[in-house]
Design a protein around this motif. Structure first.
Motif, PDB file in Angstrom:
ATOM      1  N   GLN A 100       0.826  -1.212   0.000  1.00  0.00           N
ATOM      2  CA  GLN A 100       0.000   0.000   0.000  1.00  0.00           C
ATOM      3  C   GLN A 100       0.857   1.258   0.000  1.00  0.00           C
ATOM      4  OE1 GLN A 100      -2.212  -1.081   3.519  1.00  0.00           O
ATOM      5  NE2 GLN A 100      -4.053  -1.614   2.349  1.00  0.00           N
ATOM      6  N   THR A 134     -10.604   1.922  11.983  1.00  0.00           N
ATOM      7  CA  THR A 134     -10.841   2.984  10.999  1.00  0.00           C
ATOM      8  C   THR A 134     -10.036   4.224  11.354  1.00  0.00           C
ATOM      9  OG1 THR A 134     -13.051   2.206  10.407  1.00  0.00           O
ATOM     10  CG2 THR A 134     -12.583   4.541  10.033  1.00  0.00           C
ATOM     11  N   GLN A 138      -7.172   6.097   9.247  1.00  0.00           N
ATOM     12  CA  GLN A 138      -7.364   7.501   8.884  1.00  0.00           C
ATOM     13  C   GLN A 138      -6.167   8.343   9.317  1.00  0.00           C
ATOM     14  OE1 GLN A 138     -11.137   8.253  10.784  1.00  0.00           O
ATOM     15  NE2 GLN A 138     -12.316   7.973   8.888  1.00  0.00           N
ATOM     16  N   GLN A 281      -7.842  11.679   0.497  1.00  0.00           N
ATOM     17  CA  GLN A 281      -8.943  10.868  -0.020  1.00  0.00           C
ATOM     18  C   GLN A 281      -8.431   9.683  -0.818  1.00  0.00           C
ATOM     19  OE1 GLN A 281     -11.096  14.114  -1.960  1.00  0.00           O
ATOM     20  NE2 GLN A 281     -12.724  13.958  -0.419  1.00  0.00           N
ATOM     21  N   SER A 282      -7.354   9.889  -1.550  1.00  0.00           N
ATOM     22  CA  SER A 282      -6.759   8.782  -2.293  1.00  0.00           C
ATOM     23  C   SER A 282      -6.203   7.722  -1.346  1.00  0.00           C
ATOM     24  CB  SER A 282      -5.634   9.318  -3.191  1.00  0.00           C
ATOM     25  OG  SER A 282      -4.909   8.254  -3.795  1.00  0.00           O
ATOM     26  N   SER A 285      -8.809   5.686   0.525  1.00  0.00           N
ATOM     27  CA  SER A 285      -9.390   4.738  -0.425  1.00  0.00           C
ATOM     28  C   SER A 285      -8.510   3.499  -0.557  1.00  0.00           C
ATOM     29  CB  SER A 285      -9.571   5.398  -1.797  1.00  0.00           C
ATOM     30  OG  SER A 285     -10.069   4.482  -2.746  1.00  0.00           O
ATOM     31  N   GLY A 288      -9.050   1.474   2.432  1.00  0.00           N
ATOM     32  CA  GLY A 288     -10.390   0.918   2.559  1.00  0.00           C
ATOM     33  C   GLY A 288     -11.218   1.469   3.696  1.00  0.00           C
ATOM     34  N   PRO A 290     -13.444   5.212   5.205  1.00  0.00           N
ATOM     35  CA  PRO A 290     -13.977   6.527   4.812  1.00  0.00           C
ATOM     36  C   PRO A 290     -13.063   7.650   5.257  1.00  0.00           C
ATOM     37  CG  PRO A 290     -15.138   5.708   6.730  1.00  0.00           C
ATOM     38  CD  PRO A 290     -14.239   4.595   6.288  1.00  0.00           C
ATOM     39  N   ALA A 291     -13.208   8.800   4.611  1.00  0.00           N
ATOM     40  CA  ALA A 291     -12.359   9.950   4.931  1.00  0.00           C
ATOM     41  C   ALA A 291     -12.785  10.650   6.202  1.00  0.00           C
ATOM     42  CB  ALA A 291     -12.361  10.937   3.763  1.00  0.00           C
TER      43      ALA A 291
END
Length: 297
Positions: A100, A134, A138, A281-282, A285, A288, A290-291
């Motif tokens: 990644q 998450t 983030q 945002q990229s 994504s 996997g 949300p922003a």
């Protein structure tokens, strides 16, 4: 008599008597495959004692306290170590995999290694490990998005505008600019600059960056550590650290404010803000998740 000289004499006296002196001494374990006890700037080391620092074991040649391994000649490098408190965490323990990371930075400079990043993580164990899965992802995405913006996608190691170099010396500081008037230009993933920031980061990390600022452009792990130092401890022109912004729900926009404040926020440079948001945002994504809200400042 100086305090260090007094401690040295007392240490020698205690050793002669076979007594344990009540000062913070480090492990005397010899260098081996594993990392020995981590070096501490406050500990006293006598000749033959060992400590680990930056994933290497080091052996003291003579009495020392507060002299950084790899910088001071008192330390002899015993080679890379594996295991112990200074061992980089395995890539599987970081929420961003190496694949990644490579996807996020396809054109990165080879200096910015994934192993350098994972080696730096132990300096701030709360980074990308706080909150839900998450939130952890983030935060990692937010850090890497700001890093991407600051370095042109991890392409630039040092500030490109050399005309700015002499401006980053605040000679009013009591320690001045010992590495030179033009030595404290932007380096690393968040472009550490100014003599007072090099000193503060170095003090926090146990590395003498005030006298050795080039370590930030020659050692990948140290470079990443300076980025994590700012992210986790500095609010800059904002009201909170970027770390706190992400783990406490203030949103990505507040990380921008803490890095560049009114230069970009509040209409200062909306194109630059949008560039950071696009990267974030990229990256979320790719991870996997949300922003979240509050993306802009």
């Amino acid at each position: 008599m100086s305090r260090q000289r007094l401690i040295a004499l007392l240490t020698a006296f205690a050793v002669a008597l076979g007594l344990a002196l009540l000062v913070p001494l480090a492990s005397t374990a010899s260098a081996a495959a594993g990392c020995v006890g981590a070096w501490s700037s406050s500990s006293v080391y006598t000749g033959g004692m060992s400590a680990s620092y930056n994933s290497h074991n080091w052996q003291a040649k003579w009495w020392t306290q507060g002299e950084t391994p790899g910088v001071a000649e008192v330390w002899a490098d015993q080679g890379a170590c594996g295991g112990g408190s200074t061992t980089p965490p395995s890539s599987g323990s970081f929420v961003v995999s190496e694949a990644q990371f490579n996807q996020m930075f396809p054109n990165r400079n080879s200096f910015y290694t994934y192993s350098g990043l994972t080696a730096a993580l132990s300096a701030y164990p709360g980074f990308a490990t706080t909150g839900s899965d998450t939130v952890k992802k983030q935060e990692a995405a937010a850090f890497l998005a700001n890093v991407s913006h600051e370095t042109g996608g991890l392409v630039y190691i040092v500030e490109q505008n050399t005309a700015n170099y002499p401006h980053y010396c605040d000679a009013t500081q009591p320690y001045g600019c010992p590495a030179g008037q033009s030595a404290y230009y932007g380096r690393g993933p968040i472009q550490l600059s100014w003599n007072f920031n090099y000193k503060a980061a170095g003090d926090a990390l146990g590395i003498d960056l005030l006298h050795n600022p080039n370590l930030v452009q020659s050692d990948s792990a140290i470079a990443w550590k300076t980025g994590l130092w700012y992210w986790n401890t500095q609010s800059g022109p904002g009201t909170m650290t970027p770390h706190n912004a992400m783990v406490n729900g203030a949103g990505f926009g507040e990380t921008i404010r803490s890095i560049n404040g009114s230069i970009e926020c509040n209409g200062g440079n909306p194109a630059q803000v949008q560039s950071r948001i696009n990267a974030y945002q990229s990256f979320v994504s790719i991870l996997g998740v949300p922003a979240g809200g509050n993306l802009s400042c």
